[in-house]
Design an enzyme around this catalytic site. Structure first.
Site, PDB file in Angstrom:
ATOM      1  N   CYS A   9     -22.224 -42.547  68.625  1.00  0.00           N
ATOM      2  CA  CYS A   9     -21.521 -42.180  67.402  1.00  0.00           C
ATOM      3  C   CYS A   9     -21.091 -43.460  66.699  1.00  0.00           C
ATOM      4  CB  CYS A   9     -20.306 -41.314  67.756  1.00  0.00           C
ATOM      5  SG  CYS A   9     -19.672 -40.339  66.375  1.00  0.00           S
ATOM      6  N   THR A  10     -20.504 -43.351  65.542  1.00  0.00           N
ATOM      7  CA  THR A  10     -20.108 -44.538  64.794  1.00  0.00           C
ATOM      8  C   THR A  10     -19.053 -45.347  65.543  1.00  0.00           C
ATOM      9  OG1 THR A  10     -20.580 -43.409  62.720  1.00  0.00           O
ATOM     10  CG2 THR A  10     -19.235 -45.392  62.591  1.00  0.00           C
ATOM     11  N   GLY A  11     -17.918 -44.714  65.869  1.00  0.00           N
ATOM     12  CA  GLY A  11     -16.805 -45.462  66.446  1.00  0.00           C
ATOM     13  C   GLY A  11     -16.510 -45.161  67.895  1.00  0.00           C
ATOM     14  N   ASN A  12     -17.289 -44.276  68.522  1.00  0.00           N
ATOM     15  CA  ASN A  12     -17.091 -43.904  69.923  1.00  0.00           C
ATOM     16  C   ASN A  12     -15.631 -43.532  70.187  1.00  0.00           C
ATOM     17  OD1 ASN A  12     -17.270 -45.381  73.191  1.00  0.00           O
ATOM     18  ND2 ASN A  12     -18.077 -43.418  72.610  1.00  0.00           N
ATOM     19  N   SER A  13     -15.072 -42.724  69.285  1.00  0.00           N
ATOM     20  CA  SER A  13     -13.674 -42.335  69.444  1.00  0.00           C
ATOM     21  C   SER A  13     -13.493 -40.834  69.656  1.00  0.00           C
ATOM     22  CB  SER A  13     -12.855 -42.768  68.227  1.00  0.00           C
ATOM     23  OG  SER A  13     -13.265 -42.040  67.084  1.00  0.00           O
ATOM     24  N   CYS A  14     -14.448 -40.009  69.224  1.00  0.00           N
ATOM     25  CA  CYS A  14     -14.219 -38.574  69.222  1.00  0.00           C
ATOM     26  C   CYS A  14     -15.447 -37.791  69.705  1.00  0.00           C
ATOM     27  CB  CYS A  14     -13.810 -38.141  67.806  1.00  0.00           C
ATOM     28  SG  CYS A  14     -13.260 -36.435  67.691  1.00  0.00           S
ATOM     29  N   ARG A  15     -16.446 -37.596  68.839  1.00  0.00           N
ATOM     30  CA  ARG A  15     -17.577 -36.734  69.178  1.00  0.00           C
ATOM     31  C   ARG A  15     -18.377 -37.220  70.377  1.00  0.00           C
ATOM     32  NH1 ARG A  15     -19.579 -36.796  63.084  1.00  0.00           N
ATOM     33  NH2 ARG A  15     -18.510 -38.778  63.307  1.00  0.00           N
ATOM     34  N   SER A  16     -18.712 -38.492  70.406  1.00  0.00           N
ATOM     35  CA  SER A  16     -19.494 -39.013  71.534  1.00  0.00           C
ATOM     36  C   SER A  16     -18.671 -38.986  72.819  1.00  0.00           C
ATOM     37  CB  SER A  16     -20.003 -40.427  71.237  1.00  0.00           C
ATOM     38  OG  SER A  16     -18.935 -41.283  70.869  1.00  0.00           O
ATOM     39  N   SER A  35     -21.269 -42.882  76.783  1.00  0.00           N
ATOM     40  CA  SER A  35     -21.107 -42.819  75.331  1.00  0.00           C
ATOM     41  C   SER A  35     -20.834 -44.222  74.825  1.00  0.00           C
ATOM     42  CB  SER A  35     -19.968 -41.870  74.930  1.00  0.00           C
ATOM     43  OG  SER A  35     -18.710 -42.389  75.299  1.00  0.00           O
ATOM     44  N   THR A  65     -19.009 -50.384  72.461  1.00  0.00           N
ATOM     45  CA  THR A  65     -20.297 -50.500  71.785  1.00  0.00           C
ATOM     46  C   THR A  65     -21.398 -50.497  72.853  1.00  0.00           C
ATOM     47  OG1 THR A  65     -20.245 -52.907  71.882  1.00  0.00           O
ATOM     48  CG2 THR A  65     -19.315 -51.872  69.896  1.00  0.00           C
ATOM     49  N   ASP A  67     -23.288 -52.788  73.614  1.00  0.00           N
ATOM     50  CA  ASP A  67     -23.279 -54.070  74.333  1.00  0.00           C
ATOM     51  C   ASP A  67     -22.457 -53.994  75.619  1.00  0.00           C
ATOM     52  OD1 ASP A  67     -24.667 -55.024  72.151  1.00  0.00           O
ATOM     53  OD2 ASP A  67     -22.968 -56.110  71.310  1.00  0.00           O
ATOM     54  N   CYS A  82     -23.728 -38.309  65.041  1.00  0.00           N
ATOM     55  CA  CYS A  82     -23.289 -38.393  63.644  1.00  0.00           C
ATOM     56  C   CYS A  82     -24.368 -39.092  62.830  1.00  0.00           C
ATOM     57  CB  CYS A  82     -21.941 -39.098  63.518  1.00  0.00           C
ATOM     58  SG  CYS A  82     -21.979 -40.855  63.859  1.00  0.00           S
ATOM     59  N   CYS A  89     -28.869 -46.564  64.522  1.00  0.00           N
ATOM     60  CA  CYS A  89     -29.183 -46.529  65.950  1.00  0.00           C
ATOM     61  C   CYS A  89     -29.924 -47.789  66.370  1.00  0.00           C
ATOM     62  CB  CYS A  89     -30.034 -45.301  66.262  1.00  0.00           C
ATOM     63  SG  CYS A  89     -30.296 -45.041  68.026  1.00  0.00           S
ATOM     64  N   ASP A 105     -17.266 -34.333  61.647  1.00  0.00           N
ATOM     65  CA  ASP A 105     -16.301 -35.330  62.113  1.00  0.00           C
ATOM     66  C   ASP A 105     -14.891 -34.743  62.061  1.00  0.00           C
ATOM     67  OD1 ASP A 105     -15.292 -37.843  62.908  1.00  0.00           O
ATOM     68  OD2 ASP A 105     -14.909 -38.379  60.820  1.00  0.00           O
TER      69      ASP A 105
END
Length: 142
Positions: A9-16, A35, A65, A67, A82, A89, A105
């Site tokens: 996901c974009t920020g790896n804070s919620c959905r992922s 994630s 991330t 990384d 997302c 990606c 989101d």
């Protein structure tokens, strides 16, 4: 054989994070779940709250991330959850099957909520949609 799956996901804070939690909870015999995000935004407290309501503790998961994923893990599947992550990606080896399954989101939906309960309703709906998707793995990504 256990497969490796990454939810991106974009920020790896919620959905992922929710998807990783569901995969660990429902599919631990099938998947090693991870994630990550294109960037990090920290773990969303409302995501932690609604997952706990469903009996899944994601409070110890970390926003990271790609990384920071364990070195040497080769992913069988990467699921972008997302649109932004799908567009950004990173490259994965040809063996990796990249699938896009976009979910709404919750923080964006909850931004204009009139109450905390209304905001939580958005998180709960997306949580349940992600659960349904994960419950159908691996069949629904083949």
């Amino acid at each position: 054989m256990t497969l490796n799956i990454l939810f991106l996901c974009t920020g790896n804070s919620c959905r992922s994070q929710m998807a990783e939690g569901w995969a660990k909870h429902l599919k631990a015999d099938t998947f090693n779940a991870y994630s990550a995000g294109v960037e990090t935004h920290g773990l969303n407290p409302m995501a932690v709250h609604v997952m706990a309501e469903a009996g899944v503790d994601i409070s110890e998961q970390q926003s990271k991330t790609t990384d920071l994923l364990p070195e040497g893990v080769v992913f069988d599947y990467v699921v972008t959850v997302c649109n932004s992550a799908h567009e950004q990606c990173p490259f994965f080896p040809a063996k990796t099957k990249v699938i896009h399954v976009g979910f709404d989101d919750p923080p964006t939906l909850a931004k204009n909520a009139a109450s905390e309960e209304e905001a939580l309703a958005h998180y709960r709906r997306v949580r349940d949609e992600i659960r349904s998707f994960v419950a159908g793995l691996p069949e629904n990504v083949m």
